[in-house]
Design a protein around this motif. Sequence first.
Motif, mmCIF file in Angstrom:
data_model
loop_
_atom_site.group_PDB
_atom_site.id
_atom_site.type_symbol
_atom_site.label_atom_id
_atom_site.label_comp_id
_atom_site.label_asym_id
_atom_site.label_seq_id
_atom_site.Cartn_x
_atom_site.Cartn_y
_atom_site.Cartn_z
ATOM 1 N N ILE A 4 56.849 35.646 48.650
ATOM 2 C CA ILE A 4 55.971 34.684 49.316
ATOM 3 C C ILE A 4 54.525 35.033 48.980
ATOM 4 O O ILE A 4 54.069 36.142 49.251
ATOM 5 N N LEU A 5 53.807 34.093 48.379
ATOM 6 C CA LEU A 5 52.406 34.289 48.015
ATOM 7 C C LEU A 5 51.542 33.381 48.888
ATOM 8 O O LEU A 5 51.847 32.201 49.046
ATOM 9 N N THR A 6 50.471 33.925 49.450
ATOM 10 C CA THR A 6 49.568 33.128 50.275
ATOM 11 C C THR A 6 48.204 33.032 49.606
ATOM 12 O O THR A 6 47.789 33.922 48.867
ATOM 13 N N GLY A 7 47.505 31.930 49.882
ATOM 14 C CA GLY A 7 46.171 31.740 49.327
ATOM 15 C C GLY A 7 45.547 30.474 49.871
ATOM 16 O O GLY A 7 46.036 29.882 50.833
ATOM 17 N N THR A 8 44.472 30.030 49.239
ATOM 18 C CA THR A 8 43.749 28.842 49.685
ATOM 19 C C THR A 8 43.611 27.843 48.536
ATOM 20 O O THR A 8 43.879 28.165 47.380
ATOM 21 N N CYS A 9 43.141 26.655 48.879
ATOM 22 C CA CYS A 9 43.027 25.578 47.892
ATOM 23 C C CYS A 9 41.633 25.497 47.274
ATOM 24 O O CYS A 9 41.150 24.413 46.972
ATOM 25 N N SER A 10 40.983 26.607 47.117
ATOM 26 C CA SER A 10 39.704 26.736 46.411
ATOM 27 C C SER A 10 39.137 28.095 46.734
ATOM 28 O O SER A 10 39.370 28.631 47.821
ATOM 29 N N TRP A 11 38.386 28.654 45.802
ATOM 30 C CA TRP A 11 37.627 29.867 46.112
ATOM 31 C C TRP A 11 36.119 29.615 46.005
ATOM 32 O O TRP A 11 35.326 30.507 46.275
ATOM 33 N N GLU A 30 31.620 35.287 38.681
ATOM 34 C CA GLU A 30 32.628 36.305 38.415
ATOM 35 C C GLU A 30 32.950 37.110 39.668
ATOM 36 O O GLU A 30 34.118 37.370 39.977
ATOM 37 N N GLY A 31 31.928 37.496 40.402
ATOM 38 C CA GLY A 31 32.139 38.308 41.590
ATOM 39 C C GLY A 31 32.963 37.601 42.640
ATOM 40 O O GLY A 31 33.811 38.218 43.298
ATOM 41 N N ARG A 32 32.744 36.299 42.815
ATOM 42 C CA ARG A 32 33.503 35.574 43.826
ATOM 43 C C ARG A 32 34.992 35.551 43.506
ATOM 44 O O ARG A 32 35.825 35.788 44.375
ATOM 45 N N LEU A 33 35.318 35.256 42.248
ATOM 46 C CA LEU A 33 36.740 35.201 41.911
ATOM 47 C C LEU A 33 37.381 36.577 42.016
ATOM 48 O O LEU A 33 38.500 36.729 42.511
ATOM 49 N N ARG A 34 36.685 37.608 41.570
ATOM 50 C CA ARG A 34 37.246 38.960 41.674
ATOM 51 C C ARG A 34 37.421 39.356 43.145
ATOM 52 O O ARG A 34 38.419 39.983 43.513
ATOM 53 N N HIS A 35 36.462 39.003 43.976
ATOM 54 C CA HIS A 35 36.578 39.320 45.397
ATOM 55 C C HIS A 35 37.755 38.576 46.011
ATOM 56 O O HIS A 35 38.544 39.156 46.781
ATOM 57 N N TYR A 36 37.880 37.296 45.696
ATOM 58 C CA TYR A 36 39.000 36.519 46.219
ATOM 59 C C TYR A 36 40.333 37.155 45.803
ATOM 60 O O TYR A 36 41.251 37.314 46.613
ATOM 61 N N ALA A 37 40.438 37.520 44.519
ATOM 62 C CA ALA A 37 41.686 38.094 44.011
ATOM 63 C C ALA A 37 41.977 39.468 44.601
ATOM 64 O O ALA A 37 43.115 39.931 44.556
ATOM 65 N N ASP A 38 40.964 40.140 45.149
ATOM 66 C CA ASP A 38 41.198 41.393 45.865
ATOM 67 C C ASP A 38 41.917 41.152 47.188
ATOM 68 O O ASP A 38 42.520 42.069 47.748
ATOM 69 N N HIS A 39 41.813 39.922 47.703
ATOM 70 C CA HIS A 39 42.371 39.614 49.013
ATOM 71 C C HIS A 39 43.654 38.797 48.966
ATOM 72 O O HIS A 39 44.485 38.890 49.873
ATOM 73 N N PHE A 40 43.804 37.979 47.931
ATOM 74 C CA PHE A 40 44.956 37.076 47.865
ATOM 75 C C PHE A 40 45.559 37.077 46.458
ATOM 76 O O PHE A 40 44.839 37.245 45.473
ATOM 77 N N PRO A 41 46.879 36.842 46.356
ATOM 78 C CA PRO A 41 47.538 36.821 45.051
ATOM 79 C C PRO A 41 47.655 35.436 44.434
ATOM 80 O O PRO A 41 48.221 35.288 43.348
ATOM 81 N N LEU A 42 47.126 34.416 45.128
ATOM 82 C CA LEU A 42 47.361 33.032 44.718
ATOM 83 C C LEU A 42 46.167 32.173 45.102
ATOM 84 O O LEU A 42 45.567 32.366 46.166
ATOM 85 N N VAL A 43 45.822 31.212 44.242
ATOM 86 C CA VAL A 43 44.833 30.202 44.599
ATOM 87 C C VAL A 43 45.234 28.885 43.954
ATOM 88 O O VAL A 43 45.890 28.868 42.908
#
Length: 352
Positions: A4-11, A30-43
Motif C-alpha cells: 500500500i503506497l500513500t501520497g497526494t495529487c500534487s507536490w 528540486e528541493g521540494r520534490l526531494r523533500h516530498y519523496a522523503d515523506h511519501f513513496p507515491l505522488v
Amino acid sequence: MEGILTGTCSWTDPALVSSGWYPRGRRDAEGRLRHYADHFPLVEVDSTYYGMPSARNSRLWAERTPDGFRFDVKAFSLLTGHPTRPAALPADLRPALARHGGTRRTPADPAFLDEVWHRFAAALGPLRDAARMGAVLFQLPPWAQPGPRTRAFVEECRARTRGWRVAVEFRHPAWWAEGERAGTAALLGDLGLAAVAVDTAAGLPGSLTPDVPVTSPALSVVRFHGRSAAWGTGGKEERFRHDYTEDELREWLPRVRALADRAAEVHVLFNNCCGDAAVRAAGTMGALLGQEARPAAPAEARGTAGPRPRCRCPGGHGNGEAGHTGCDTNRPDRRSAPATSGTGTQEASCPD
C-alpha cells in the motif's frame, strides 16, 4: 502495510507551497520534490492533464526521487474526452486542434490523436526507463455515462496503452450503480484496467460510491477528493476543500486492506488541497496503516511558529478538474493555466 503506497495529487500546489510544509533550504523545485519523496513513496502528477508532459520533466523527476518511488500520471485532457485549450498543446499542434480536435459529440481526428498519443507516451519514457512509473490515470468526464460509445472509448484507451498499468475513474455515478456494476467490473477486468475507488461527500446528486471492486490483480487505486457539500456543483475551490479527520480515515482502513488482499499494489492518494491538508491526511493514513513514519520538518525549520495551521477555508478544498486554489491564497492555481510551451505546469527546474 506492504503493498500500500500513500501520497497526494500534487507536490507543487500553491496552497501547499505557501503553507510552510517545505522547510527552509528545500523550497526550490528540486528541493521540494526531494523533500516530498522523503515523506511519501507515491505522488500523482496532475499537470499532465492540463498540459502535455515533457521528457525533460520526466527525466528530472526520476533523478530527484529514490528507487522505489512512483509517479501516477493523469492522462492528458484530450485523451480522456475533456475539452482542451490550444495552449495545452505544443505550438505546432495547436492549429490541428481547431480543425481536428473534436467535440463532446464528435471524436477527434484519428491521425491527430495518433500524434498526441505518440508524444504523450514518449514524454513518459524516462519515468518508465527509471522504474518510476506507477500508473496512468484516465479520469472520464461526468457526462461520459455507460453506453456503447463510452465502452468503445475505454477499449481504445486500453489498446493504445498496452503494457502500461492503467487506472480508470468514472465520474458519472451510473457506472457503479446496481444495474451497471457487474458490466463495469467485467469491462475493466477483461481489459486489465484498475478501477478507482473514491471518497466524496455522500448523498449529493453527483456523489460517487466508495465501494468499487478490484478489477486488476496488479493494482487498485483510491482517490480522496474530500467531503465538501459543494461536490459536483460548487466552484473549483469549493468542490475539493476538506480537512480529513482521523475518524474519517479510519472508516477506510477495512476497505483499503481488503483491496490489498486482492491487488498486488494499492495506491492511496489525497486530492483535498487546503494548505497542507493533503499531506497531513496522507501522513495520517500511512500511520494508521502501520507504515513506517518518515521524519517531518520541525515548525521552526518550516518557517512557522507553533502548530501547523488547520484548514480554515469556509466550505472545504481546492484541487480538481480545472486546477485548485488554496484557502490561504487568492492566486490562480498554475495547474489551471498550462505553460505556453504545452509541456505542462508541474515544476522541473523552474501541477497533478
